[in-house]
Design a protein around this motif. Structure first.
Motif, PDB file in Angstrom:
ATOM      1  N   CYS A 257      -9.225   0.205 -33.871  1.00 20.85           N
ATOM      2  CA  CYS A 257      -9.788   0.851 -32.682  1.00 20.85           C
ATOM      3  C   CYS A 257      -8.829   0.639 -31.506  1.00 20.85           C
ATOM      4  O   CYS A 257      -7.827  -0.073 -31.617  1.00 20.85           O
ATOM      5  N   GLY A 258      -9.152   1.222 -30.382  1.00 23.64           N
ATOM      6  CA  GLY A 258      -8.280   1.104 -29.216  1.00 23.64           C
ATOM      7  C   GLY A 258      -8.082  -0.332 -28.768  1.00 23.64           C
ATOM      8  O   GLY A 258      -6.991  -0.715 -28.318  1.00 23.64           O
ATOM      9  N   ALA A 259      -9.124  -1.167 -28.915  1.00 22.30           N
ATOM     10  CA  ALA A 259      -8.991  -2.580 -28.535  1.00 22.30           C
ATOM     11  C   ALA A 259      -8.012  -3.287 -29.463  1.00 22.30           C
ATOM     12  O   ALA A 259      -7.186  -4.103 -29.018  1.00 22.30           O
ATOM     13  N   GLY A 260      -8.084  -2.972 -30.754  1.00 20.11           N
ATOM     14  CA  GLY A 260      -7.182  -3.595 -31.707  1.00 20.11           C
ATOM     15  C   GLY A 260      -5.733  -3.188 -31.465  1.00 20.11           C
ATOM     16  O   GLY A 260      -4.823  -4.026 -31.506  1.00 20.11           O
ATOM     17  N   VAL A 261      -5.513  -1.919 -31.216  1.00 21.22           N
ATOM     18  CA  VAL A 261      -4.154  -1.435 -30.956  1.00 21.22           C
ATOM     19  C   VAL A 261      -3.557  -2.171 -29.748  1.00 21.22           C
ATOM     20  O   VAL A 261      -2.402  -2.626 -29.767  1.00 21.22           O
ATOM     21  N   GLN A 262      -4.357  -2.319 -28.692  1.00 18.85           N
ATOM     22  CA  GLN A 262      -3.843  -2.969 -27.482  1.00 18.85           C
ATOM     23  C   GLN A 262      -3.595  -4.455 -27.687  1.00 18.85           C
ATOM     24  O   GLN A 262      -2.644  -5.025 -27.128  1.00 18.85           O
ATOM     25  N   THR A 263      -4.440  -5.099 -28.512  1.00 18.47           N
ATOM     26  CA  THR A 263      -4.239  -6.520 -28.789  1.00 18.47           C
ATOM     27  C   THR A 263      -2.949  -6.743 -29.567  1.00 18.47           C
ATOM     28  O   THR A 263      -2.175  -7.664 -29.270  1.00 18.47           O
ATOM     29  N   VAL A 264      -2.701  -5.897 -30.564  1.00 20.69           N
ATOM     30  CA  VAL A 264      -1.461  -6.004 -31.328  1.00 20.69           C
ATOM     31  C   VAL A 264      -0.260  -5.709 -30.433  1.00 20.69           C
ATOM     32  O   VAL A 264       0.762  -6.391 -30.497  1.00 20.69           O
ATOM     33  N   ALA A 265      -0.394  -4.707 -29.571  1.00 22.06           N
ATOM     34  CA  ALA A 265       0.710  -4.358 -28.672  1.00 22.06           C
ATOM     35  C   ALA A 265       1.058  -5.524 -27.745  1.00 22.06           C
ATOM     36  O   ALA A 265       2.231  -5.765 -27.446  1.00 22.06           O
ATOM     37  N   GLU A 266       0.020  -6.246 -27.292  1.00 27.18           N
ATOM     38  CA  GLU A 266       0.261  -7.399 -26.428  1.00 27.18           C
ATOM     39  C   GLU A 266       1.008  -8.513 -27.155  1.00 27.18           C
ATOM     40  O   GLU A 266       1.750  -9.290 -26.543  1.00 27.18           O
ATOM     41  N   ALA A 267       0.795  -8.593 -28.473  1.00 27.60           N
ATOM     42  CA  ALA A 267       1.449  -9.642 -29.266  1.00 27.60           C
ATOM     43  C   ALA A 267       2.883  -9.278 -29.629  1.00 27.60           C
ATOM     44  O   ALA A 267       3.669 -10.147 -29.993  1.00 27.60           O
ATOM     45  N   MET A 268       3.215  -8.012 -29.545  1.00 28.80           N
ATOM     46  CA  MET A 268       4.545  -7.545 -29.926  1.00 28.80           C
ATOM     47  C   MET A 268       5.413  -7.366 -28.680  1.00 28.80           C
ATOM     48  O   MET A 268       5.091  -6.567 -27.809  1.00 28.80           O
ATOM     49  N   GLU A 269       6.500  -8.103 -28.582  1.00 27.62           N
ATOM     50  CA  GLU A 269       7.330  -8.007 -27.390  1.00 27.62           C
ATOM     51  C   GLU A 269       8.262  -6.809 -27.440  1.00 27.62           C
ATOM     52  O   GLU A 269       8.544  -6.188 -26.416  1.00 27.62           O
ATOM     53  N   THR A 270       8.735  -6.466 -28.633  1.00 18.44           N
ATOM     54  CA  THR A 270       9.774  -5.432 -28.712  1.00 18.44           C
ATOM     55  C   THR A 270       9.361  -4.227 -29.559  1.00 18.44           C
ATOM     56  O   THR A 270       9.942  -3.151 -29.399  1.00 18.44           O
ATOM     57  N   LEU A 271       8.392  -4.391 -30.449  1.00 18.52           N
ATOM     58  CA  LEU A 271       8.033  -3.287 -31.327  1.00 18.52           C
ATOM     59  C   LEU A 271       7.018  -2.355 -30.679  1.00 18.52           C
ATOM     60  O   LEU A 271       6.011  -2.822 -30.129  1.00 18.52           O
ATOM     61  N   PRO A 272       7.249  -1.057 -30.744  1.00 22.10           N
ATOM     62  CA  PRO A 272       6.213  -0.119 -30.291  1.00 22.10           C
ATOM     63  C   PRO A 272       5.036  -0.132 -31.255  1.00 22.10           C
ATOM     64  O   PRO A 272       5.218  -0.242 -32.476  1.00 22.10           O
ATOM     65  N   VAL A 273       3.833  -0.049 -30.706  1.00 22.85           N
ATOM     66  CA  VAL A 273       2.607  -0.021 -31.524  1.00 22.85           C
ATOM     67  C   VAL A 273       1.927   1.327 -31.294  1.00 22.85           C
ATOM     68  O   VAL A 273       1.576   1.669 -30.163  1.00 22.85           O
ATOM     69  N   ILE A 274       1.757   2.083 -32.369  1.00 24.00           N
ATOM     70  CA  ILE A 274       1.272   3.465 -32.282  1.00 24.00           C
ATOM     71  C   ILE A 274      -0.092   3.552 -32.944  1.00 24.00           C
ATOM     72  O   ILE A 274      -0.279   3.077 -34.068  1.00 24.00           O
ATOM     73  N   PRO A 275      -1.069   4.169 -32.290  1.00 25.78           N
ATOM     74  CA  PRO A 275      -2.396   4.290 -32.914  1.00 25.78           C
ATOM     75  C   PRO A 275      -2.430   5.409 -33.955  1.00 25.78           C
ATOM     76  O   PRO A 275      -1.882   6.494 -33.727  1.00 25.78           O
ATOM     77  N   ALA A 276      -3.081   5.128 -35.056  1.00 21.84           N
ATOM     78  CA  ALA A 276      -3.303   6.156 -36.080  1.00 21.84           C
ATOM     79  C   ALA A 276      -4.730   6.684 -36.040  1.00 21.84           C
ATOM     80  O   ALA A 276      -5.050   7.656 -36.730  1.00 21.84           O
ATOM     81  N   LEU A 277      -5.592   6.026 -35.240  1.00 20.57           N
ATOM     82  CA  LEU A 277      -7.001   6.414 -35.194  1.00 20.57           C
ATOM     83  C   LEU A 277      -7.390   6.833 -33.784  1.00 20.57           C
ATOM     84  O   LEU A 277      -6.795   6.389 -32.795  1.00 20.57           O
TER      85      LEU A 277
END
Length: 222
Positions: free
Chosen positions: A94-114
């Motif tokens: 979900c959107g909350a999960g995508v943002q949490t993962v993005a916060e943990a990743m300093e250099t990798l882009p995190v793209i939502p599939a849902l």
């Protein structure tokens, strides 16, 4: 439960087309129950996205993994295992999960599939119905356990509006009039007299009036 739907494949493919290796990260939480975000969905999405018809050049290489709850930072930090050569993460959360993962990743882009759809409950196998807006000021004690904010098309706190017919909303014959449901429920409970009480203007400050909401207590400071 949070419900989400898979974005169109073409939209997902375009968003990852310029990467060489993409880590598809499934979520074992809510979105796995609604059959869009779990491990099997990640594997199926990887197979589909690997097809050259979605790209003008070579498709990315995919790797799949699952984390139990992408919306919890501790889970993400402890269990998220991304291949070192991945240059992007495609999140099935979900959107909350995508943002949490993005916060943990300093250099990798995190793209939502849902696309996160709503807070709902399971009415029948495979059918979720929206029943909560998370407005932070619950009225269910006064409406027979039926939420007019989420289930009335007009979000009326005093209804029905006059457009309903035979218990159905004027927006469509498949949509129950929430206020008819409330009246019927109060009648069964022997509390129909409560229907005559008028709701005051709702305090929406607990909804989004003060910006993004924060819940809980920071236990690291106690």
């Amino acid at each position: 439960m949070i419900v989400a739907e898979l974005k169109p494949i073409d939209e997902i493919a375009e968003s990852i087309s310029h990467f060489k290796k993409v880590a598809i990260v499934a979520c074992g939480g809510c979105v796995s129950i609604c059959l869009t975000g779990g491990a099997n969905n990640a594997d199926a999405l990887a197979r589909e996205l690997a097809h050259p018809r979605h790209y003008q050049s070579l498709p990315p290489v995919f790797d799949t993994t699952t984390i139990q709850r992408q919306c919890e930072k501790d889970f993400v930090n402890a269990f998220l295992n991304i291949p070192p050569d991945a240059d992007a993460i495609l999140s099935l959360a979900c959107g909350a999960g995508v943002q949490t993962v993005a916060e943990a990743m300093e250099t990798l882009p995190v793209i939502p599939a849902l696309n996160t759809s709503f807070l709902g409950s399971l009415d029948a196998p495979g059918i979720w119905r929206e029943k909560c807006q998370g407005c932070g000021n619950c009225l269910l004690a006064f409406t027979g356990g039926i939420c007019p904010v989420s289930r009335c098309a007009k979000h009326l706190l005093n209804g029905p509006c006059g457009g309903s017919k035979n218990g159905k909303c004027e927006i469509g014959e498949d949509t129950d009039c929430a206020w008819q449901l409330i009246i019927d429920r109060l009648k069964v409970l022997g509390r129909l007299d409560e229907y005559e009480k008028l709701f005051p203007l709702k305090d929406w400050s607990t909804d989004r009036g003060k910006g993004p909401r924060v819940q809980g207590v920071d236990r690291t400071k106690t």
